[in-house]
Write an enzyme that holds these catalytic residues in place. Structure first.
Site, PDB file in Angstrom:
ATOM      1  N   ASP A 140     -12.472   9.778  -2.477  1.00 39.40           N
ATOM      2  CA  ASP A 140     -13.757  10.498  -2.553  1.00 39.40           C
ATOM      3  C   ASP A 140     -13.586  11.774  -3.366  1.00 39.40           C
ATOM      4  OD1 ASP A 140     -12.157  11.845  -0.669  1.00 39.40           O
ATOM      5  OD2 ASP A 140     -13.946  12.788   0.205  1.00 39.40           O
ATOM      6  N   GLU A 196       0.875  -1.175   0.000  1.00 41.19           N
ATOM      7  CA  GLU A 196       0.000   0.000   0.000  1.00 41.19           C
ATOM      8  C   GLU A 196       0.907   1.217   0.000  1.00 41.19           C
ATOM      9  OE1 GLU A 196      -3.631   2.410   2.241  1.00 41.19           O
ATOM     10  OE2 GLU A 196      -2.614   0.829   3.355  1.00 41.19           O
ATOM     11  N   ASP A 229      -2.985  11.764  -1.791  1.00 37.36           N
ATOM     12  CA  ASP A 229      -3.013  13.230  -1.770  1.00 37.36           C
ATOM     13  C   ASP A 229      -3.367  13.756  -3.163  1.00 37.36           C
ATOM     14  OD1 ASP A 229      -2.254  13.019   0.846  1.00 37.36           O
ATOM     15  OD2 ASP A 229      -0.141  13.457   0.483  1.00 37.36           O
ATOM     16  N   TYR A 284      -9.398   7.074   6.080  1.00 37.24           N
ATOM     17  CA  TYR A 284     -10.006   8.195   5.353  1.00 37.24           C
ATOM     18  C   TYR A 284     -11.371   7.821   4.780  1.00 37.24           C
ATOM     19  CZ  TYR A 284      -6.358  11.690   5.658  1.00 37.24           C
ATOM     20  OH  TYR A 284      -5.504  12.653   6.119  1.00 37.24           O
ATOM     21  N   GLU A 285     -11.485   6.584   4.343  1.00 35.11           N
ATOM     22  CA  GLU A 285     -12.750   6.124   3.762  1.00 35.11           C
ATOM     23  C   GLU A 285     -13.866   6.189   4.801  1.00 35.11           C
ATOM     24  OE1 GLU A 285     -12.255   2.309   2.029  1.00 35.11           O
ATOM     25  OE2 GLU A 285     -14.311   2.154   1.341  1.00 35.11           O
TER      26      GLU A 285
HETATM   27  N1  SAM Z   1      -4.246   5.517   2.867  1.00 38.46           N
HETATM   28  C1  SAM Z   1      -4.655   6.117   4.123  1.00 38.46           C
HETATM   29  C2  SAM Z   1      -6.163   6.116   4.220  1.00 38.46           C
HETATM   30  O1  SAM Z   1      -6.828   5.909   3.204  1.00 38.46           O
HETATM   31  O2  SAM Z   1      -6.668   6.306   5.331  1.00 38.46           O
HETATM   32  C3  SAM Z   1      -4.062   7.524   4.293  1.00 38.46           C
HETATM   33  C4  SAM Z   1      -4.520   8.562   3.313  1.00 38.46           C
HETATM   34  S1  SAM Z   1      -3.642  10.102   3.486  1.00 38.46           S
HETATM   35  C5  SAM Z   1      -4.653  11.264   2.700  1.00 38.46           C
HETATM   36  C6  SAM Z   1      -2.335   9.934   2.300  1.00 38.46           C
HETATM   37  C7  SAM Z   1      -1.055   9.379   2.909  1.00 38.46           C
HETATM   38  O3  SAM Z   1      -0.143   9.110   1.861  1.00 38.46           O
HETATM   39  C8  SAM Z   1      -0.366  10.358   3.854  1.00 38.46           C
HETATM   40  O4  SAM Z   1      -0.044   9.714   5.055  1.00 38.46           O
HETATM   41  C9  SAM Z   1       0.885  10.780   3.085  1.00 38.46           C
HETATM   42  O5  SAM Z   1       1.972  11.087   3.929  1.00 38.46           O
HETATM   43  C10 SAM Z   1       1.153   9.550   2.224  1.00 38.46           C
HETATM   44  N2  SAM Z   1       1.845   9.864   0.966  1.00 38.46           N
HETATM   45  C11 SAM Z   1       1.446  10.798   0.054  1.00 38.46           C
HETATM   46  N3  SAM Z   1       2.315  10.853  -0.965  1.00 38.46           N
HETATM   47  C12 SAM Z   1       3.274   9.926  -0.698  1.00 38.46           C
HETATM   48  C13 SAM Z   1       4.446   9.514  -1.377  1.00 38.46           C
HETATM   49  N4  SAM Z   1       4.790  10.084  -2.531  1.00 38.46           N
HETATM   50  N5  SAM Z   1       5.218   8.560  -0.825  1.00 38.46           N
HETATM   51  C14 SAM Z   1       4.858   7.997   0.355  1.00 38.46           C
HETATM   52  N6  SAM Z   1       3.759   8.336   1.058  1.00 38.46           N
HETATM   53  C15 SAM Z   1       2.977   9.288   0.536  1.00 38.46           C
END
Ligand code: SAM
Length: 212
Positions: free
Chosen positions: A153, A43, A117, A193-194
């Protein structure tokens, strides 16, 4: 994700048994770490790790690697794994751009991207984890028949994802704009997040796709 500096997280990550350090030396050797030849699923951007821990618990015959770039978030997954000690789950603190330095060709059987993100500015499109640039990286580490599932979303990010999948020539197996009210809802494992966004009434989009 609101990021707070969690005191001591870097120090914990530097020594924790479930965090793989010097991850580039593992390229082509992940099975040695797990001690078996089971398929490896990753993941990318796992956040606090709820999804990947649930998946690892449900599927003991699959090995999981959770990738997260921020220590302050990764620490929360480590704390949970310290209690559960799932033998088929490890973490890496790294930037996903360098995945090909860490996994060999065909070493990964499946990739999950959950609520990545959005990087809303056009000039940052390459940083989105579903951009063609990232799809090329995934293709280089996925085994034959391996694919990607992406959930979000965020409709503009989802539309971008479909566009990029088409541009890269990936085969879309299933697409839904309302996962929880679709035939694919059964067996869906929720992410942090979901849970948050669906409880606010936001429909969840999901695509399953393959680099062939
Ligand atoms: N996947 C989780 C969820 O659905 O609950 C977390 C979603 S959160 C919005 C996005 C996560 O991805 C953050 O913790 C961020 O630090 C990580 N992330 C974003 N871009 C990344 C990258 N290029 N490499 C590693 N982690 C990344």
């Amino acid at each position: 994700m609101r990021l707070r500096n969690v005191r001591g997280s870097r120090e914990v990550i530097a020594v924790n048994e479930y965090v793989v350090r010097d991850e580039q030396t593992m390229k082509g050797r992940w099975h040695e770490l797990f001690g078996n030849d089971n398929p490896i699923h990753i993941e990318v951007g796992m956040g606090k790790g709820r999804f990947i821990m649930d998946m690892a618990r449900l599927n003991p015959d699959i090995n999981y690697v959770g990738i997260e770039k921020f220590s302050s978030v990764l620490i929360r997954a480590i704390e949970k794994q310290e209690i559960e000690k799932l033998p088929n789950l490890y973490f890496i603190r790294m930037e996903a751009e360098y995945l090909e330095n860490v996994f060999d060709k065909s070493e990964v059987s499946y990739i999950y991207l959950n609520f990545s993100d959005p990087w809303p500015k056009d000039r940052h499109a390459k940083r989105r984890l579903t951009s063609v640039q990232f799809l090329e990286r995934y293709k280089n580490i996925l085994s034959n028949g391996g694919g990607v599932t992406f959930k979000t979303d965020n409709r503009p990010l989802f539309d971008f994802t479909i566009e990029q999948a088409d541009a890269a020539g990936w085969r879309k197996e299933s697409v839904t704009y309302d996962l929880h009210n679709s035939p694919y809802a059964e067996g869906n494992v929720m992410t942090e997040y979901e849970e948050r966004f669906s409880s606010m009434g936001n429909p969840i989009c999901r695509i399953v796709y393959y680099p062939e």
